[in-house]
Write a protein that holds these residues in place. Structure first.
Motif, short mmCIF file in Angstrom:
data_model
loop_
_atom_site.label_atom_id
_atom_site.label_comp_id
_atom_site.label_asym_id
_atom_site.label_seq_id
_atom_site.Cartn_x
_atom_site.Cartn_y
_atom_site.Cartn_z
N ASN A 100 2.30 -11.35 -38.89
CA ASN A 100 1.18 -12.28 -38.99
C ASN A 100 1.07 -12.86 -40.40
O ASN A 100 1.36 -12.17 -41.38
CB ASN A 100 -0.13 -11.58 -38.62
CG ASN A 100 -0.18 -11.17 -37.16
OD1 ASN A 100 0.37 -11.87 -36.31
ND2 ASN A 100 -0.82 -10.06 -36.88
N TYR A 101 0.64 -14.11 -40.46
CA TYR A 101 0.41 -14.74 -41.75
C TYR A 101 -0.98 -14.36 -42.25
O TYR A 101 -1.98 -14.46 -41.54
CB TYR A 101 0.51 -16.26 -41.64
CG TYR A 101 0.07 -16.97 -42.90
CD1 TYR A 101 0.77 -16.81 -44.07
CD2 TYR A 101 -1.07 -17.77 -42.90
CE1 TYR A 101 0.36 -17.45 -45.24
CE2 TYR A 101 -1.48 -18.42 -44.05
CZ TYR A 101 -0.76 -18.25 -45.23
OH TYR A 101 -1.16 -18.87 -46.37
N HIS A 102 -1.05 -13.89 -43.49
CA HIS A 102 -2.31 -13.64 -44.18
C HIS A 102 -2.28 -14.41 -45.49
O HIS A 102 -1.28 -14.35 -46.22
CB HIS A 102 -2.48 -12.14 -44.47
CG HIS A 102 -2.43 -11.27 -43.26
ND1 HIS A 102 -3.49 -11.17 -42.39
CD2 HIS A 102 -1.45 -10.46 -42.77
CE1 HIS A 102 -3.18 -10.34 -41.41
NE2 HIS A 102 -1.95 -9.90 -41.62
N LYS A 103 -3.35 -15.10 -45.80
CA LYS A 103 -3.41 -15.81 -47.08
C LYS A 103 -3.30 -14.84 -48.25
O LYS A 103 -2.68 -15.14 -49.28
CB LYS A 103 -4.71 -16.61 -47.18
CG LYS A 103 -4.75 -17.83 -46.27
CD LYS A 103 -6.03 -18.62 -46.50
CE LYS A 103 -6.06 -19.86 -45.62
NZ LYS A 103 -7.30 -20.66 -45.82
N GLU A 104 -3.91 -13.65 -48.09
CA GLU A 104 -3.87 -12.64 -49.14
C GLU A 104 -2.48 -12.01 -49.16
O GLU A 104 -2.09 -11.31 -48.23
CB GLU A 104 -4.93 -11.58 -48.91
CG GLU A 104 -6.34 -12.13 -48.76
CD GLU A 104 -6.64 -12.62 -47.35
OE1 GLU A 104 -5.76 -12.46 -46.46
OE2 GLU A 104 -7.72 -13.18 -47.14
N PHE A 105 -1.73 -12.25 -50.25
CA PHE A 105 -0.34 -11.81 -50.27
C PHE A 105 -0.17 -10.29 -50.16
O PHE A 105 0.73 -9.84 -49.44
CB PHE A 105 0.38 -12.32 -51.52
CG PHE A 105 1.81 -11.86 -51.57
CD1 PHE A 105 2.76 -12.40 -50.71
CD2 PHE A 105 2.21 -10.86 -52.44
CE1 PHE A 105 4.07 -11.96 -50.73
CE2 PHE A 105 3.51 -10.42 -52.47
CZ PHE A 105 4.45 -10.98 -51.61
N PRO A 106 -0.96 -9.45 -50.85
CA PRO A 106 -0.75 -8.00 -50.71
C PRO A 106 -0.82 -7.53 -49.26
O PRO A 106 -0.02 -6.68 -48.84
CB PRO A 106 -1.88 -7.41 -51.56
CG PRO A 106 -2.16 -8.46 -52.59
CD PRO A 106 -2.00 -9.76 -51.85
N LYS A 107 -1.77 -8.08 -48.51
CA LYS A 107 -1.89 -7.71 -47.09
C LYS A 107 -0.69 -8.19 -46.31
O LYS A 107 -0.13 -7.47 -45.47
CB LYS A 107 -3.18 -8.30 -46.51
CG LYS A 107 -3.47 -7.88 -45.09
CD LYS A 107 -4.81 -8.42 -44.63
CE LYS A 107 -5.13 -7.96 -43.21
NZ LYS A 107 -6.46 -8.48 -42.75
N PHE A 108 -0.24 -9.42 -46.59
CA PHE A 108 0.94 -9.96 -45.91
C PHE A 108 2.17 -9.14 -46.26
O PHE A 108 2.98 -8.81 -45.38
CB PHE A 108 1.15 -11.43 -46.33
CG PHE A 108 2.40 -12.05 -45.75
CD1 PHE A 108 2.40 -12.55 -44.46
CD2 PHE A 108 3.57 -12.13 -46.50
CE1 PHE A 108 3.56 -13.12 -43.92
CE2 PHE A 108 4.72 -12.70 -45.98
CZ PHE A 108 4.71 -13.20 -44.68
#
Length: 206
Positions: A100-108
């Motif tokens: 999934n794409y997440h704007k927040e890079f650490p989560k991505f």
């Protein structure tokens, strides 16, 4: 997700012209400067692929035409596009990995790395039929100037495909070949160029 009102759509004429082509997919390849991002990621020993994949998904999600899909003669616009990529396995075959794409890079970064590790260790071949995806492949062994994708002509297909190649040096810059294929009823060369330009900008401005 919302349905586009085709009668009032500014692409109505182009959509109706291309949608019934036997092969409506078109594409282009371009070398993208990746020097800044590559050098920064090299310091961290993190996955360069996951870093640039986040930039690519960010660019595609910013361009609404890359979030359009055709389904049963309807044009659907998704709020968010996620990714699926080929993952190379130890036996020289591959599996599909979905993330999934997440704007927040650490989560991505965390969730995508977990998904890649899972796909590498799965014995069964995993496939999904979700429309809100970008199909991603990586050919890290060679750079390229073009690429051709397999297609099932009796199956509706409007999901864009992107391929990343081997990094090479040119004029003191690190370059990465990138190929994008998309449905011509939904977008044009202008939108492909917007993606390449935005992706390269994100790779530079870290």
């Amino acid at each position: 997700m919302k349905e586009i009102e085709i009668e009032n759509w500014n692409r109505k004429a182009q959509y109706q012209f291309f949608k019934n082509f036997d092969d409506p997919m078109f594409g282009a390849s371009s070398n993208v400067i990746c020097t800044n991002l590559y050098n920064e990621v090299k310091k961290t020993k993190e996955s360069f692929f996951v870093h640039y994949m986040h930039k690519a998904l960010q660019a595609m999600n910013e361009i609404s035409e890359f979030r359009l899909r055709i389904s049963e003669d309807k044009v659907l616009e998704f709020q968010k596009i996620n990714g699926t990529t080929t993952v190379f396995k130890k036996n020289n075959t591959f599996n599909f990995c979905y993330f999934n794409y997440h704007k927040e890079f650490p989560k991505f970064y965390s969730s995508t790395c977990d998904a890649i590790d899972t796909a590498k260790n799965q014995d069964h071949f995993v496939t999904k039929n979700d429309l809100n995806l970008i199909y991603v492949s990586v050919i890290p062994w060679r750079n390229f100037t073009s690429i051709k994708h397999p297609r099932m002509f009796d199956k509706e297909d409007s999901i864009p495909k992107i391929v990343f190649g081997k990094i090479f040096e040119e004029n003191n810059q690190l370059m990465m070949p990138v190929s994008v294929e998309a449905h011509h009823a939904l977008l044009d060369g202008y939108h492909l160029s917007c993606f390449f330009n935005r992706f390269e900008e994100l790779m530079k401005n870290i």
